[in-house]
Write a protein that holds these residues in place. Structure first.
Motif, PDB file in Angstrom:
ATOM      1  N   GLN A  33      43.436 100.510  79.096  1.00 12.83           N
ATOM      2  CA  GLN A  33      42.001 100.294  79.282  1.00 12.83           C
ATOM      3  C   GLN A  33      41.461 101.052  80.496  1.00 12.83           C
ATOM      4  OE1 GLN A  33      40.031  98.460  76.872  1.00 12.83           O
ATOM      5  NE2 GLN A  33      38.741  99.904  77.932  1.00 12.83           N
TER       6      GLN A  33
ATOM      7  N   ARG B 230      47.720  96.720  77.459  1.00 14.03           N
ATOM      8  CA  ARG B 230      46.261  96.607  77.454  1.00 14.03           C
ATOM      9  C   ARG B 230      45.640  97.040  78.785  1.00 14.03           C
ATOM     10  NH1 ARG B 230      43.072  91.441  75.002  1.00 14.03           N
ATOM     11  NH2 ARG B 230      41.000  92.346  75.102  1.00 14.03           N
ATOM     12  N   GLU B 231      46.154  96.520  79.869  1.00 14.66           N
ATOM     13  CA  GLU B 231      45.575  96.812  81.185  1.00 14.66           C
ATOM     14  C   GLU B 231      45.685  98.303  81.516  1.00 14.66           C
ATOM     15  OE1 GLU B 231      46.478  95.561  85.749  1.00 14.66           O
ATOM     16  OE2 GLU B 231      46.549  93.948  84.256  1.00 14.66           O
TER      17      GLU B 231
ATOM     18  N   ASN C 227      34.889 101.859  80.571  1.00 20.87           N
ATOM     19  CA  ASN C 227      34.637 100.605  81.279  1.00 20.87           C
ATOM     20  C   ASN C 227      33.240 100.543  81.884  1.00 20.87           C
ATOM     21  OD1 ASN C 227      37.265  99.550  80.747  1.00 20.87           O
ATOM     22  ND2 ASN C 227      38.062 100.927  82.306  1.00 20.87           N
TER      23      ASN C 227
ATOM     24  N   THR D  70      35.857 101.623  76.029  1.00 22.71           N
ATOM     25  CA  THR D  70      35.984 100.199  75.738  1.00 22.71           C
ATOM     26  C   THR D  70      36.291  99.975  74.265  1.00 22.71           C
ATOM     27  OG1 THR D  70      34.418  99.744  77.493  1.00 22.71           O
ATOM     28  CG2 THR D  70      34.813  97.971  75.921  1.00 22.71           C
TER      29      THR D  70
END
Length: 184
Positions: free
Chosen positions: A33, A29-30, A164, A38
């Motif tokens: 992303q 995920r990190e 983001n 998003t």
């Protein structure tokens, strides 16, 4: 349909891959992303993965998108995905390529192998003329993947994708079917 390389194989994702795909996204995920728009709130659910795969099957049947899983040849584990998005026919005959790989497998040439298999599929099976990619200039690993697979830098798309909450520039790279044929 399965396309096999030295270390990985790619095949169209099936609904039975939903749990593995969810694990891939949750575990990375990190990392993912940092370089992706998003995700919606329900992105990290099994239902969302099933729907995404089902939708991609319909889009493949409509010749709009081709979504592959990247599987480790040695174990058969799903370790990433690669897709041909925004397939255009007629005077364009092109698509955009996107990919992601489980962070623990980065730096081994596996993404380059999967991208090369996808490019071969696009040119040989789909008879596309051009494949494009957009990469944030700070994502040097992704840039290397594309260049090793035969893509060439074409220019910068200024503030082309919102990631983001911020509009980010993207390096545009492309490969042409004639270029690939000349290299072989």
């Amino acid at each position: 349909m399965e396309l096999t390389g030295n270390n990985v194989f790619i095949r169209f994702l099936e609904v039975t891959d939903a749990e593995s795909l969810l694990n891939l996204h949750v575990n990375n995920r990190e990392l993912f992303q940092k370089f992706s728009p998003t995700f919606p709130d329900d992105f990290y659910t099994l239902g969302s993965k099933r729907k995404s795969i089902s939708d991609s099957i319909v889009q493949r049947e409509e010749d709009k998108k081709y979504n592959f899983g990247i599987f480790l040849k040695e174990t058969g584990d799903l370790i990433g995905s690669v897709s041909l998005n925004h397939v255009y026919r007629g005077p364009l005959e092109r698509a955009m390529i996107g990919y992601q790989l489980d962070e623990q497998y980065n730096g081994r040439g596996l993404t380059t192998e999967a991208v090369s298999l996808t490019v071969a599929f696009a040119f040989q099976q789909l008879k596309l003329h051009r494949i494009e990619a957009g990469v944030m200039p700070s994502n040097t690993g992704s840039m290397r993947v594309l260049e090793k697979a035969g893509f060439h830098k074409e220019g910068i798309e200024r503030q082309g994708v919102k990631i983001n909450g911020r509009w980010e520039d993207h390096q545009i790279l492309a490969i042409l079917s004639e270029t690939k044929s000349e290299e072989e």
